[in-house]
Design a protein around this motif. Structure first.
Motif, PDB file in Angstrom:
ATOM      1  N   ALA A 290       0.798  -1.204   0.106  1.00 43.88           N
ATOM      2  CA  ALA A 290      -0.038   0.118   0.211  1.00 43.88           C
ATOM      3  C   ALA A 290       0.776   1.530  -0.019  1.00 43.88           C
ATOM      4  O   ALA A 290       0.187   2.248  -0.480  1.00 43.88           O
TER       5      ALA A 290
ATOM      6  N   ARG B  34      -5.107  -3.645   2.553  1.00 47.29           N
ATOM      7  CA  ARG B  34      -6.016  -3.619   3.817  1.00 47.29           C
ATOM      8  C   ARG B  34      -6.486  -4.880   3.819  1.00 47.29           C
ATOM      9  O   ARG B  34      -6.566  -5.394   5.158  1.00 47.29           O
TER      10      ARG B  34
ATOM     11  N   ARG C 122      -4.045  -7.510   4.722  1.00 46.72           N
ATOM     12  CA  ARG C 122      -3.152  -7.496   6.006  1.00 46.72           C
ATOM     13  C   ARG C 122      -4.139  -8.281   6.843  1.00 46.72           C
ATOM     14  O   ARG C 122      -3.819  -8.805   7.904  1.00 46.72           O
ATOM     15  N   ARG C 123      -5.682  -7.796   6.926  1.00 43.26           N
ATOM     16  CA  ARG C 123      -6.630  -8.669   7.616  1.00 43.26           C
ATOM     17  C   ARG C 123      -6.386 -10.057   7.594  1.00 43.26           C
ATOM     18  O   ARG C 123      -6.491 -10.947   8.384  1.00 43.26           O
TER      19      ARG C 123
END
Length: 395
Positions: free
Chosen positions: A276, A382, A385-386
């Motif tokens: 990111a 994002r 990442r989760r």
């Protein structure tokens, strides 16, 4: 994939890397030849976009299965097959009498590219000691920027001497040169091992978000890269030679960007964070490069900044793949799906941007579209990442 070797065969690794460079020259040659192609074959900007994209049809169609191809065929033999395809496609395309023939040749070149990009890293892993695999794969990761820089640097002289057909023929001859070197790769390396294709890992969401991230990255880069020499010729009045050399700053700057991404991960950054990271600076650099008037020195600075920041992202993508895999063999199908996402991005981006440029005569709408791709990269990061954090908690 064969087990790592007892000693690292750097000569064989170098030959596999050169095969990747030959593939990169074939993939990237449409950009410096855009103006010549438009004049010689009376192509529209949309058609020029398709000339760039047609080389990735095979990547899109075969990406998922590509993780298994080297097991069935053997990495060394598959690398040879890819080089042979590049040789035949380059020479036949150099004789193309019309656009349709040229597009078909580009599609065949794409098959050669995907065979090489599947087999070379597999072969490199088999030629490396376990302690050296990281360094060897770091060398392999430079195949595309190094090949692109080489093509952009040589293209002006080749175009002046023999036109776009000479450029196509030389890229085929580059594959021939690497074929002649293949005897330097140990015959026992990259042997076929058979096995069944297991795609069960693709039932989870992570690999699909990774493929979407690669789609956002590749559509962004190749859309700008395709039309950059023509844009610089129009805005700065640069000739073919100067425009190609200026454009070479982008892939040249991607190389330190790749290295910076790896250093950040080594220093503790999460791969998703590295993925990111480039989005915000690129949202500033890209409009400045394509929309704002500026002097040549500032243009060169913006080109280098664009390449550097963009080069950080692939390190995050390639590092995330094994972290999404529940077992080491599952990494292959995940990377294959990511490769399909990359191919789709190259397939869709340049023709769409070419169409917008042709109908509006401005970079405004393409910049807005490519800004959406950068925002998509952030969303993918994002989500990844989760997913990786959830997988680590489960372990």
């Amino acid at each position: 994939m064969n087990a790592p070797a007892s000693r690292t065969h750097w000569r064989g690794i170098g030959i596999a890397f050169l095969a990747g460079v030959a593939a990169a020259t074939a993939l990237s040659k449409a950009s410096p030849a855009a103006l010549d192609l438009r004049t010689a074959l009376n192509l529209s900007l949309t058609q020029i976009g398709w000339v760039m994209s047609a080389g990735t049809v095979a990547t899109f169609l075969l990406g998922v299965a590509s993780g298994q191809l080297s097991h069935w065929r053997g990495a060394r033999r598959l690398l040879r097959d890819g080089l042979l395809v590049l040789l035949v496609a380059g020479c036949l395309s150099a004789l193309a009498p019309a656009t349709g023939w040229l597009l078909a040749g580009r599609g065949l070149e794409g098959l050669g590219v995907v065979l090489i990009t599947v087999s070379a890293p597999t072969l490199i892993a088999g030629l490396s000691r376990r302690e050296d695999i990281g360094l060897a794969m770091g060398v392999w990761a430079l195949w595309l920027p190094v090949g692109s820089v080489l093509m952009l640097a040589l293209a002006p002289a080749l175009l002046a001497a023999a036109g776009w057909r000479g450029l196509w023929a030389v890229s085929g001859l580059a594959a021939l040169a690497v074929l002649a070197l293949l005897r330097g790769v140990p015959p026992q390396a990259g042997q076929a091992s058979g096995g069944r294709l297991d795609l069960s890992v693709l039932r989870s969401a992570g690999p699909w978000w990774l493929a979407l991230a690669f789609f956002c990255f590749s559509s962004q880069f190749f859309s700008i890269y395709t039309f950059l020499p023509a844009h610089l010729a129009h805005t700065l009045g640069l000739g073919t030679t100067a425009g190609a050399l200026a454009s070479a700053l982008v892939p040249a700057a991607i190389i330190p960007g790749n290295l910076a991404g790896g250093l950040l991960i080594q220093r503790g950054w999460s791969p998703a964070g590295v993925l990111a990271l480039p989005a915000l600076p690129l949202l500033v650099v890209m409009p400045c490069l394509l929309l704002a008037p500026h002097t040549p020195p500032l243009t060169y600075l913006l080109l280098a900044a664009y390449g550097f920041f963009l080069g950080i992202a692939p390190t995050g993508i390639f590092t995330l793949a094994p972290r999404l895999a529940p077992t080491p063999p599952a990494t292959g199908p995940i990377l294959g799906l990511a490769l399909s996402g990359q191919g789709l991005g190259i397939l869709a981006g340049p023709p769409l941007v070419g169409t917008l440029l042709e109908h509006t005569g401005s970079w405004l709408w393409p910049v807005l579209l490519l800004a959406c791709a950068l925002l998509g990269l952030v969303i993918c990061a994002r989500m990844l990442r989760r997913l990786t954090a959830s997988a680590q908690r489960t372990d």
